[in-house]
Design an enzyme around this catalytic site. Sequence first.
Site, PDB file in Angstrom:
ATOM      1  N   CYS A 262      45.583  24.986  -1.024  1.00 46.13           N
ATOM      2  CA  CYS A 262      46.882  25.617  -0.864  1.00 46.13           C
ATOM      3  C   CYS A 262      47.716  25.053   0.273  1.00 46.13           C
ATOM      4  O   CYS A 262      47.191  24.483   1.214  1.00 46.13           O
ATOM      5  CB  CYS A 262      46.737  27.101  -0.553  1.00 46.13           C
ATOM      6  SG  CYS A 262      45.931  28.016  -1.824  1.00 46.13           S
TER       7      CYS A 262
ATOM      8  N   CYS B  41      38.654  21.624   9.978  1.00 47.24           N
ATOM      9  CA  CYS B  41      38.137  20.808   8.864  1.00 47.24           C
ATOM     10  C   CYS B  41      38.425  19.336   9.134  1.00 47.24           C
ATOM     11  O   CYS B  41      39.570  18.911   9.121  1.00 47.24           O
ATOM     12  CB  CYS B  41      38.804  21.238   7.567  1.00 47.24           C
ATOM     13  SG  CYS B  41      38.482  20.103   6.212  1.00 47.24           S
TER      14      CYS B  41
ATOM     15  N   CYS C  44      32.174  22.329  -0.318  1.00 51.56           N
ATOM     16  CA  CYS C  44      32.943  23.040   0.705  1.00 51.56           C
ATOM     17  C   CYS C  44      33.116  24.484   0.270  1.00 51.56           C
ATOM     18  O   CYS C  44      33.495  24.741  -0.869  1.00 51.56           O
ATOM     19  CB  CYS C  44      34.311  22.387   0.879  1.00 51.56           C
ATOM     20  SG  CYS C  44      35.385  23.290   2.010  1.00 51.56           S
TER      21      CYS C  44
ATOM     22  N   CYS D 274      34.392  21.203  11.651  1.00 49.99           N
ATOM     23  CA  CYS D 274      33.447  21.457  10.569  1.00 49.99           C
ATOM     24  C   CYS D 274      33.161  20.110   9.913  1.00 49.99           C
ATOM     25  O   CYS D 274      34.083  19.356   9.607  1.00 49.99           O
ATOM     26  CB  CYS D 274      34.057  22.408   9.543  1.00 49.99           C
ATOM     27  SG  CYS D 274      33.001  22.594   8.082  1.00 49.99           S
TER      28      CYS D 274
ATOM     29  N   CYS E  77      30.385  19.324   4.772  1.00 55.21           N
ATOM     30  CA  CYS E  77      30.198  18.572   3.514  1.00 55.21           C
ATOM     31  C   CYS E  77      29.421  17.277   3.743  1.00 55.21           C
ATOM     32  O   CYS E  77      28.912  16.683   2.793  1.00 55.21           O
ATOM     33  CB  CYS E  77      31.523  18.335   2.808  1.00 55.21           C
ATOM     34  SG  CYS E  77      32.836  17.783   3.869  1.00 55.21           S
TER      35      CYS E  77
HETATM   36 FE1  SF4 Z   1      36.346  20.504   5.585  1.00 54.21          FE
HETATM   37 FE2  SF4 Z   1      34.062  19.617   4.556  1.00 54.21          FE
HETATM   38 FE3  SF4 Z   1      34.072  21.679   6.274  1.00 54.21          FE
HETATM   39 FE4  SF4 Z   1      35.070  21.974   3.825  1.00 54.21          FE
HETATM   40  S1  SF4 Z   1      32.915  21.558   4.349  1.00 54.21           S
HETATM   41  S2  SF4 Z   1      35.966  22.701   5.757  1.00 54.21           S
HETATM   42  S3  SF4 Z   1      35.987  19.954   3.454  1.00 54.21           S
HETATM   43  S4  SF4 Z   1      34.671  19.530   6.686  1.00 54.21           S
END
Ligand code: SF4
Length: 497
Positions: free
Chosen positions: A11, A259, A417, A472, A475
Amino acid sequence: LKKESSINSNCGVFGIYNNPEAAILTYYGLHSLQHRGQEAAGIVTSEFLESENRHRFNIHKDHGLVSNVFRDEKILTDALRGTAAIGHTRYSTTGASDKRTNIQPFKVIFKGGNLALSHNGNLTNTRELRNHLQDEGTLFQTSTDSELLLHLIARSKKESIEEKILEAVSFIKGAYSICILTDDKLFAIRDPYGVRPFCMGKLGESFVFASETCALDIINADYVRDVMPGEMITIDKDVIKSGEPKSVYFEKVERYRHCIFEFIYFSRPDSIVFEEKVDKVRRRIGKNLALESPPPKKEDDRKRVVVINVPDSSNTATLGYFSEAAKHNSDIKNEIGLIRSHYVGRTFIQPGQDKREMKVRTKFNIVKGVLSDRKVVMIDDSIVRGTTSKLLVDLLKKASPKEIHLKITSPPIISPCYYGMDFPSKQELIAARKDKNLEEIKEWLGVDSIAYLSEEKLLESATNTRPETGFCTACFSGNYPIQIEGIDEIPKNGFDD
Ligand code: SF4
């Protein structure tokens, strides 16, 4: 192609307060956030009806690109009157994407008046909350996680709308950058980890909020600052008079979890996200990849090695890669070897033809002259299922290059994710299926070598020096920083806080 088939951001959100052209400016804001969601778009405005001394909320939303949803100018000038607006552009990660009721912004009337909401991110404790609310008689109109918040606000026994929102937010977990519009206030709320980007700008006396700063640029608004993790900003008439937005921090964590994929791929390079210029970080990502994995040397008496980008997602990183690599190797040159068509509509296939292959061929073509009989280094941002990369490699081979070396500006993606990006399941991710075995991935793709950027160098590429700044990387690592309910498959390595 990736935006349609491999990874989708879910989004883009936008909000504006105190502007007679609120709907038109929101339209332009959404237009520049189109890359964050192409399935549906919507705008809600708050209009004060003087004759009736009350506010009316106007709404228009539909499936399609922003320019299609608002193709009739009168929707913006006549139907969406008002001086405050919120908007949303959507790719679904929760809730069926084909249901019109799931398109945001959501609008309800509750005992405090009108309320509308736009949400970017994904909540991670929805099952528990939904069950609880349903047990107490709540009827849900949509299958999205965002609707939960509306019910939590509407049910709150607190006095003021600010308190109601803060109480509702205290129940939810996950990633969220949210705009809430009430009759006379606009709220911007960001989750305590700051997973998704969210910024605040000013356009004259108007306050603006957006997922990325490119949405401020398009309307000539100035970037003021980010909506900080765990912060709720309120804009109302008093704020317009004083010029000072009201700010409340509802939760503070030691370390943010932005992210990192926003820097690799999702955000536009002309945006500032997480207080850093995406263009700069993406160039550093390319530069670090060049240091870790330089291009091959040319053989004696042979043509120079060419470095190519996969347009448009790896354009900026390729500039970084090439400028660094060229410092150490004068036998390389940067070329446009792939041409991308921006006008891909439906793909019609003949019996026996592969739909994905047809999509790649309608979207990309090769410039044979720059690839033929050369060693080719192709820079791409990520490999998800691997099918698109394999088709791109097959396409390059039609030019008969001498060798193909694939360099990826992210580490191998091994986990989905749960914070608002639409990745396929772990079983479908090529790096997970091949257990990160580069030799096997290389063989499968049919390239002469493959290299990924290390997680360490990726993190090094983002240089925000706030002590709280963190990212984060779930992934790539499988370490999920925010707890997720009811997922049996993960966390593989436990939660890291
Ligand atoms: Fe971003 Fe990967 Fe974390 Fe999802 S899992 S928030 S895509 S870094």
